[in-house]
Design an enzyme around this catalytic site. Structure first.
Site, PDB file in Angstrom:
ATOM      1  N   ASP A 284     -10.569  -5.148  -1.104  1.00 34.54           N
ATOM      2  CA  ASP A 284      -9.524  -4.670  -0.186  1.00 34.54           C
ATOM      3  C   ASP A 284     -10.143  -3.809   0.906  1.00 34.54           C
ATOM      4  O   ASP A 284     -10.763  -2.789   0.615  1.00 34.54           O
ATOM      5  CB  ASP A 284      -8.502  -3.854  -1.002  1.00 34.54           C
ATOM      6  CG  ASP A 284      -7.331  -3.378  -0.156  1.00 34.54           C
ATOM      7  OD1 ASP A 284      -7.212  -3.772   1.012  1.00 34.54           O
ATOM      8  OD2 ASP A 284      -6.521  -2.592  -0.698  1.00 34.54           O
TER       9      ASP A 284
ATOM     10  N   HIS B 165      -0.475  -1.016  -4.621  1.00 36.44           N
ATOM     11  CA  HIS B 165      -1.757  -0.313  -4.597  1.00 36.44           C
ATOM     12  C   HIS B 165      -1.425   1.159  -4.386  1.00 36.44           C
ATOM     13  O   HIS B 165      -1.103   1.585  -3.278  1.00 36.44           O
ATOM     14  CB  HIS B 165      -2.607  -0.896  -3.445  1.00 36.44           C
ATOM     15  CG  HIS B 165      -3.922  -0.229  -3.264  1.00 36.44           C
ATOM     16  ND1 HIS B 165      -4.749  -0.497  -2.192  1.00 36.44           N
ATOM     17  CD2 HIS B 165      -4.579   0.700  -4.013  1.00 36.44           C
ATOM     18  CE1 HIS B 165      -5.835   0.247  -2.282  1.00 36.44           C
ATOM     19  NE2 HIS B 165      -5.766   0.985  -3.371  1.00 36.44           N
TER      20      HIS B 165
ATOM     21  N   GLY C 149      -6.684   4.410   3.005  1.00 36.08           N
ATOM     22  CA  GLY C 149      -5.835   5.200   3.895  1.00 36.08           C
ATOM     23  C   GLY C 149      -5.361   4.474   5.137  1.00 36.08           C
ATOM     24  O   GLY C 149      -4.266   4.727   5.609  1.00 36.08           O
ATOM     25  N   PHE C 150      -6.170   3.565   5.637  1.00 33.50           N
ATOM     26  CA  PHE C 150      -5.811   2.918   6.904  1.00 33.50           C
ATOM     27  C   PHE C 150      -6.261   1.463   6.926  1.00 33.50           C
ATOM     28  O   PHE C 150      -7.259   1.113   6.285  1.00 33.50           O
ATOM     29  CB  PHE C 150      -6.459   3.653   8.086  1.00 33.50           C
ATOM     30  CG  PHE C 150      -5.990   5.077   8.209  1.00 33.50           C
ATOM     31  CD1 PHE C 150      -4.838   5.383   8.918  1.00 33.50           C
ATOM     32  CD2 PHE C 150      -6.669   6.101   7.573  1.00 33.50           C
ATOM     33  CE1 PHE C 150      -4.384   6.694   9.000  1.00 33.50           C
ATOM     34  CE2 PHE C 150      -6.223   7.417   7.648  1.00 33.50           C
ATOM     35  CZ  PHE C 150      -5.075   7.715   8.359  1.00 33.50           C
TER      36      PHE C 150
ATOM     37  N   ASP D 109       0.834  -1.195   0.000  1.00 30.86           N
ATOM     38  CA  ASP D 109       0.000   0.000   0.000  1.00 30.86           C
ATOM     39  C   ASP D 109       0.872   1.250   0.000  1.00 30.86           C
ATOM     40  O   ASP D 109       1.535   1.558   0.989  1.00 30.86           O
ATOM     41  CB  ASP D 109      -0.899   0.001   1.242  1.00 30.86           C
ATOM     42  CG  ASP D 109      -1.997  -1.037   1.158  1.00 30.86           C
ATOM     43  OD1 ASP D 109      -2.762  -0.997   0.172  1.00 30.86           O
ATOM     44  OD2 ASP D 109      -2.089  -1.879   2.071  1.00 30.86           O
TER      45      ASP D 109
ATOM     46  N   SER E 152      -4.914  -6.498   8.671  1.00 37.40           N
ATOM     47  CA  SER E 152      -4.938  -6.725  10.119  1.00 37.40           C
ATOM     48  C   SER E 152      -5.353  -8.136  10.509  1.00 37.40           C
ATOM     49  O   SER E 152      -4.902  -8.645  11.539  1.00 37.40           O
ATOM     50  CB  SER E 152      -5.862  -5.699  10.789  1.00 37.40           C
ATOM     51  OG  SER E 152      -7.093  -5.638  10.138  1.00 37.40           O
TER      52      SER E 152
HETATM   53  C1  DX5 Z   1      -6.393   0.455   3.019  1.00 35.54           C
HETATM   54  C2  DX5 Z   1      -5.440  -0.458   2.302  1.00 35.54           C
HETATM   55  C3  DX5 Z   1      -5.631  -1.897   2.634  1.00 35.54           C
HETATM   56  C4  DX5 Z   1      -5.402  -2.222   4.070  1.00 35.54           C
HETATM   57  C5  DX5 Z   1      -6.019  -3.529   4.432  1.00 35.54           C
HETATM   58  O1  DX5 Z   1      -6.304   1.737   2.478  1.00 35.54           O
HETATM   59  O2  DX5 Z   1      -5.604  -0.347   0.919  1.00 35.54           O
HETATM   60  O3  DX5 Z   1      -4.805  -2.696   1.794  1.00 35.54           O
HETATM   61  O4  DX5 Z   1      -4.058  -2.281   4.381  1.00 35.54           O
HETATM   62  O5  DX5 Z   1      -5.961  -3.675   5.822  1.00 35.54           O
HETATM   63  P1  DX5 Z   1      -7.177  -4.342   6.614  1.00 35.54           P
HETATM   64  O6  DX5 Z   1      -7.257  -5.764   6.131  1.00 35.54           O
HETATM   65  O7  DX5 Z   1      -6.772  -4.235   8.035  1.00 35.54           O
HETATM   66  O8  DX5 Z   1      -8.407  -3.577   6.280  1.00 35.54           O
HETATM   67 ZN    ZN Z   2      -4.558  -1.840  -0.372  1.00 35.76          ZN
END
Ligand code: DX5
Ligand code: ZN
Length: 262
Positions: free
Chosen positions: A210, A104, A180-181, A73, A233
């Site tokens: 995702d 990504h 973002g997170f 990411d 996560s």
């Molecule tokens: C969010 C990212 C995801 C994220 C997935 O902006 O694109 O790839 O890291 O993390 P989880 O599985 O914790 O949502």
């Molecule tokens: Zn991602």
């Protein structure tokens, strides 16, 4: 609609940019990608929440745990309200694994940087529909470079917005959280969008989801047509990556309508 890699590992690079392309490594990249497509439904770990102090060890542990690819990411603090990492980390991961790497790109100017991420070792370049004026042009450019061209779109963007680009996508990434997170709550609107997409493209385009994918949501994603499930996560929150990934894959396979056990 035909996936450009299906049955044609050597593609026409005559219209490619000045990037020097090593065709033998291109062929092996395409083989890796086709193998990955054939394994669907798969779980692709997102490294966002891994231990970056021991990055090479984390990659090795994920390989040993059966991860078929890695999702990196990239966030710029502008397109999204967070900053992660960029080209040096992609290069570092490329040096320690042969797994396909997806970057990504959650950045405002993917057209400026996409080629550099490909050169750094990313196989799949995923950028956001919301970040560019002409997604079709960038998808075509990525294909001409030899990259796997993938388009991401946010929860509030409808499938109708990306519909005209689908014939030049190798993959489409449906965001099930606002980008973002990690550790966010899964937004179920993604399931309707996956179903809508699958009805449009069948299996000619890789459908990916995702955000918030975990044991409670992965089955619904697979049932809705998702083939690649990006998981952050739910993997890095547990010490045993092998069991976590195997359990998630089992749940996805049990709900996927296209998967058949050999
Ligand atoms: C969010 C990212 C995801 C994220 C997935 O902006 O694109 O790839 O890291 O993390 P989880 O599985 O914790 O949502
Ligand atoms: Zn991602």
């Amino acid at each position: 609609m035909k996936n450009q890699y299906a049955g044609s590992p050597q593609q026409d690079l005559s219209s490619a940019s000045p990037l020097v392309v090593d065709t033998s490594s291109q062929t092996s990249r395409h083989r890796r990608y086709e193998r990955l497509r054939a394994q669907a439904p798969v779980v692709v770990p997102a490294l966002l929440l891994c231990d970056f102090g021991h990055l090479a060890d984390e990659v090795r542990k994920l390989e040993d745990a059966g991860a078929p690819a890695l999702h990196l990411d990239v966030m710029d603090g502008h397109f999204v309200d967070n900053i992660t990492y960029g080209l040096p980390i992609v290069k570092a991961v490329r040096r320690v694994t042969e797994l396909p790497i997806e970057t990504h790109l959650m950045i405002s100017n993917p057209a400026q940087f996409a080629e550099r991420f490909f050169e750094a070792g990313a196989d799949v370049i995923t950028f956001h529909y919301e970040a560019v004026d002409d997604p079709r042009a960038l998808l075509e450019k990525l294909r001409s470079l030899g990259a796997v061209a993938s388009l991401a779109y946010n929860p509030e963007t409808p499938v109708s917005a990306i519909r005209d680009c689908l014939d030049v996508c190798d993959g489409v990434l449906t965001m099930s959280v606002s980008p973002g997170f990690g550790k966010q709550h899964f937004e179920t609107v993604a399931l309707d969008k996956l179903r809508e997409l699958e009805a449009l493209v069948g299996d000619s385009v890789t459908l990916e989801v995702d955000g918030g994918v975990n044991p409670g949501t992965i089955g619904s994603c697979a049932a809705a047509g998702s083939q690649w499930h990006v998981v952050g996560s739910a993997i890095f929150g547990h010490p045993d990556y092998s069991k976590t990934i195997a359990d998630l894959v089992g749940l996805a396979k049990s709900q996927s309508r296209t998967h058949e056990d050999p």
